[in-house]
Design a protein around this motif. Structure first.
Motif, mmCIF file in Angstrom:
data_model
loop_
_atom_site.group_PDB
_atom_site.id
_atom_site.type_symbol
_atom_site.label_atom_id
_atom_site.label_comp_id
_atom_site.label_asym_id
_atom_site.label_seq_id
_atom_site.Cartn_x
_atom_site.Cartn_y
_atom_site.Cartn_z
ATOM 1 N N CYS A 238 -7.021 39.082 116.736
ATOM 2 C CA CYS A 238 -5.868 38.832 115.867
ATOM 3 C C CYS A 238 -5.468 37.363 115.934
ATOM 4 O O CYS A 238 -4.857 36.915 116.910
ATOM 5 C CB CYS A 238 -4.691 39.712 116.284
ATOM 6 S SG CYS A 238 -3.225 39.442 115.264
ATOM 7 N N PRO A 239 -5.783 36.564 114.912
ATOM 8 C CA PRO A 239 -5.424 35.141 114.942
ATOM 9 C C PRO A 239 -3.923 34.902 114.883
ATOM 10 O O PRO A 239 -3.455 33.816 115.228
ATOM 11 C CB PRO A 239 -6.122 34.573 113.698
ATOM 12 C CG PRO A 239 -6.307 35.745 112.793
ATOM 13 C CD PRO A 239 -6.513 36.933 113.684
ATOM 14 N N TYR A 240 -3.155 35.907 114.471
ATOM 15 C CA TYR A 240 -1.700 35.764 114.390
ATOM 16 C C TYR A 240 -1.023 36.060 115.724
ATOM 17 O O TYR A 240 0.166 35.795 115.886
ATOM 18 C CB TYR A 240 -1.142 36.709 113.319
ATOM 19 C CG TYR A 240 -1.704 36.454 111.944
ATOM 20 C CD1 TYR A 240 -1.184 35.461 111.120
ATOM 21 C CD2 TYR A 240 -2.777 37.198 111.463
ATOM 22 C CE1 TYR A 240 -1.709 35.220 109.863
ATOM 23 C CE2 TYR A 240 -3.313 36.974 110.206
ATOM 24 C CZ TYR A 240 -2.769 35.977 109.405
ATOM 25 O OH TYR A 240 -3.305 35.733 108.167
ATOM 26 N N GLY A 241 -1.758 36.621 116.661
ATOM 27 C CA GLY A 241 -1.144 37.004 117.922
ATOM 28 C C GLY A 241 -0.157 38.139 117.759
ATOM 29 O O GLY A 241 0.735 38.319 118.591
ATOM 30 N N GLY A 242 -0.287 38.901 116.695
ATOM 31 C CA GLY A 242 0.617 40.020 116.470
ATOM 32 C C GLY A 242 0.438 41.118 117.498
ATOM 33 O O GLY A 242 1.401 41.748 117.912
#
Length: 572
Positions: A238-242
């Motif tokens: 997850c590149p958003y770090g969600g």
């Protein structure tokens, strides 16, 4: 001596996954110069090559070619859905890391910075005293040396840091925490909950408690994090770090302290033990890239967080004149009592009456149904020990169903069909507890070495009669709940399942009260090597029926706190 001095650290952490990430962060934040050893390659947060691709952009449409499966993924291919949809690069090749099965064991491994925290299911639950006290009350195995009150502050601490979304339910056997707002149930999931509550009031249906940020707080959710984007591509990274991973959370925090040194491609051969001092003084590793063997040393502590089976392998391989059976293995308990959850049993069906409703986004979470059998009263008592919970959800099929539907005509009929969603389906699957059994064990195989020249494991693990008896209820109750909610065309299932498949392996170096029957004490220290802490799944004394990762993290944070205070008191 100069070389040894330059290779000496206050602390050494083995592994960067769910437990190792927390250990690295906590040690570094407390001021210890910490060496972190990871067997696999380095992956920095955001280095997820398939994360932004659409499904039709994936090589082979996300599938793994059969010849590649046969050559490199003999064991992993047993769980196809984990391999596919663009995340195969996060898993090891079985051809490089083989093992031997006396009994079938489906071992899923991910060697890289972050380990399996990049690909985990993200469900986060606490063990309760129903779990911590069960062994003692039932005369099974040995007693846990701790209770829920000992771990509760640390459960809350890691829950805040990780960012767990969920609903407080007020059930003693399903402890609540400081949750972020739950991910709302969709209309059919909510209907299912109401139907079950109306007709089966002893059963609670809740939202899953998941490590996905729904209310990001930069002061608490440190690292490289942001709110969940509801993409449901979590296994790709997850590149958003969600969602929480070591790469988006604790590793960046540890790096920011300036106290962490990360060495990748470091396959740990053994922990170096000083018999006179009764302490670990370092680790011996093989550097994968060069094949060179080297040693790292510590004047402080070692945290072994390589995952339950790999941590057992390292302890067993750490032999010396003083520890001929392996480090911490005077009592022959290392590698024994392997546990995993058993699932692939439940039921599903279709829901009518919601044809005018759909949902937005791809919610990476569904419903959770906490355990409701064997709660300590006569009303819930069953003819087996322990219990199970359920995970599941509801969804509506889309245009992709038409790929396999031959009844749709050409032209305008096809266009119209593509504009209309398919039917609603709802399903729930059980996760059951397995009992600790000393005959369920792993041992070292020096005749079959892996790509790094390390001995591999022999798996001799199976589910037992108690688990088989439980599965009958797991299927029957699933049907009962679906019927209560008005689900149609209900189809129960109970597929053959083997240990390892749930990816919750536990118990190979269990905590206990007596060094004769356990490997670790109440603070996760190896009994005869008190500066060596084991805080991953190996430490589990029983399995509970809930996903265990939050417990690993809480045990790790608690153990680091103990270790640093003991170091400051010069007790280690």
């Amino acid at each position: 001596m100069q070389g040894k001095k330059n290779n000496t650290y206050d602390a050494i952490v083995i592994g960067t996954g769910i437990s190792g990430g927390i250990a690295a962060m906590e040690l570094c934040r407390k001021g210890l110069k910490t060496l972190v050893l990871e067997r696999g390659r380095n992956i920095k947060h955001g280095d997820y090559p398939t994360a932004m691709l659409e499904s039709w952009e994936l090589p082979h449409q996300g599938k793994i070619p059969e010849d590649v499966k046969k050559k490199d993924y003999e064991y992993l291919s047993r769980k196809d859905y984990i391999m596919e949809q663009g995340g195969i690069h996060h898993f090891v090749k079985d051809s490089d890391h083989p093992y031997t099965e006396k009994k079938r064991f489906d071992w899923i491994r991910a060697y890289q910075t972050g380990g399996r925290s990049l690909v985990w299911g993200r469900q986060c639950y606490q063990l309760s005293d129903l779990d911590f006290e069960a062994n003692a009350k039932e005369g099974i195995a040995i007693d846990w040396p701790i209770r829920h009150k000992d771990l509760k502050p640390w459960y809350d601490y890691v829950t805040r840091f990780v960012g767990v979304s969920g609903r407080a339910e007020g059930l003693a056997h399903f402890p609540d925490g400081p949750f972020q707002p739950p991910m709302p149930l969709n209309c059919v999931e909510d209907h299912f909950r109401k139907g079950v509550h109306a007709k089966l009031p002893h059963i609670r249906v809740s939202e899953g408690r998941a490590a996905h940020l729904t209310a990001y707080d930069p002061a608490v959710n440190l690292g490289t994090r942001g709110n969940c984007q509801y993409r449901n591509r979590c296994r790709r990274g997850c590149p958003y770090g969600g969602y929480y991973s070591s790469n988006s959370g604790p590793i960046p925090v540890a790096i920011e302290t300036g106290n962490m040194t990360l060495v990748n491609g470091a396959a740990v051969r053994e922990i170096i033990y000083d018999a006179d001092k009764k302490r670990a003084t370092g680790v011996r590793v093989k550097l994968t890239e060069t094949g060179q063997e080297t040693e790292f040393f510590t004047d402080g502590v070692v945290f072994l967080c390589a995952s339950a089976l790999n941590s057992a392998a390292i302890l067993l391989a750490s032999k010396s004149d003083a520890q001929p059976n392996g480090l911490g293995n005077d009592n022959d308990q290392v590698g024994r009592n392997v546990m995993d959850h058993h699932h692939s049993v439940g039921a599903g069906g279709t829901m009518e009456g919601f044809e005018d409703k759909y949902f937005k986004g791809r919610k990476p979470n569904g419903i959770y149904i906490p355990r409701f059998v064997n709660l300590g009263d006569q009303a819930t008592k069953r003819n087996y020990l322990r219990g199970f919970g359920y995970q599941g959800g509801a969804s509506r099929s889309n245009w992709r169903r038409l790929v396999r539907e031959l009844s749709v005509g050409p032209g305008s009929e096809l266009k119209q069909a593509m504009l209309e969603p398919g039917e609603w389906s709802v399903g729930i699957g059980g996760f059951g507890e397995s009992l600790p059994n000393p005959d369920n064990r792993v041992t070292l195989n020096y005749d079959k070495l892996d790509a790094d020249g390390l001995p591999t494991l022999i798996m001799d693990v199976a589910f037992g009669e108690n688990e088989a008896a439980m599965r009958k209820d797991m299927k029957a109750y699933a049907v009962e709940m679906l019927e209560a909610a008005g689900v149609k065309n209900i189809k129960p299932y109970d597929r053959k399942v083997f240990p390892g498949y749930s990816i919750h392996e536990m118990g190979t170096a269990r905590m206990g009260r007596d060094p004769k029957t356990s490997v670790l004490n109440a603070h996760n220290q190896v009994w005869n090597c008190p500066n060596l802490y084991v805080t991953d799944g190996a430490a589990m004394t029983s399995a509970s029926n809930v996903n265990p990762s939050l417990t690993y993290m809480a045990l790790t944070a608690r153990a680091v706190d103990h270790a640093v205070k003991a170091l400051n008191r010069q007790e280690l």
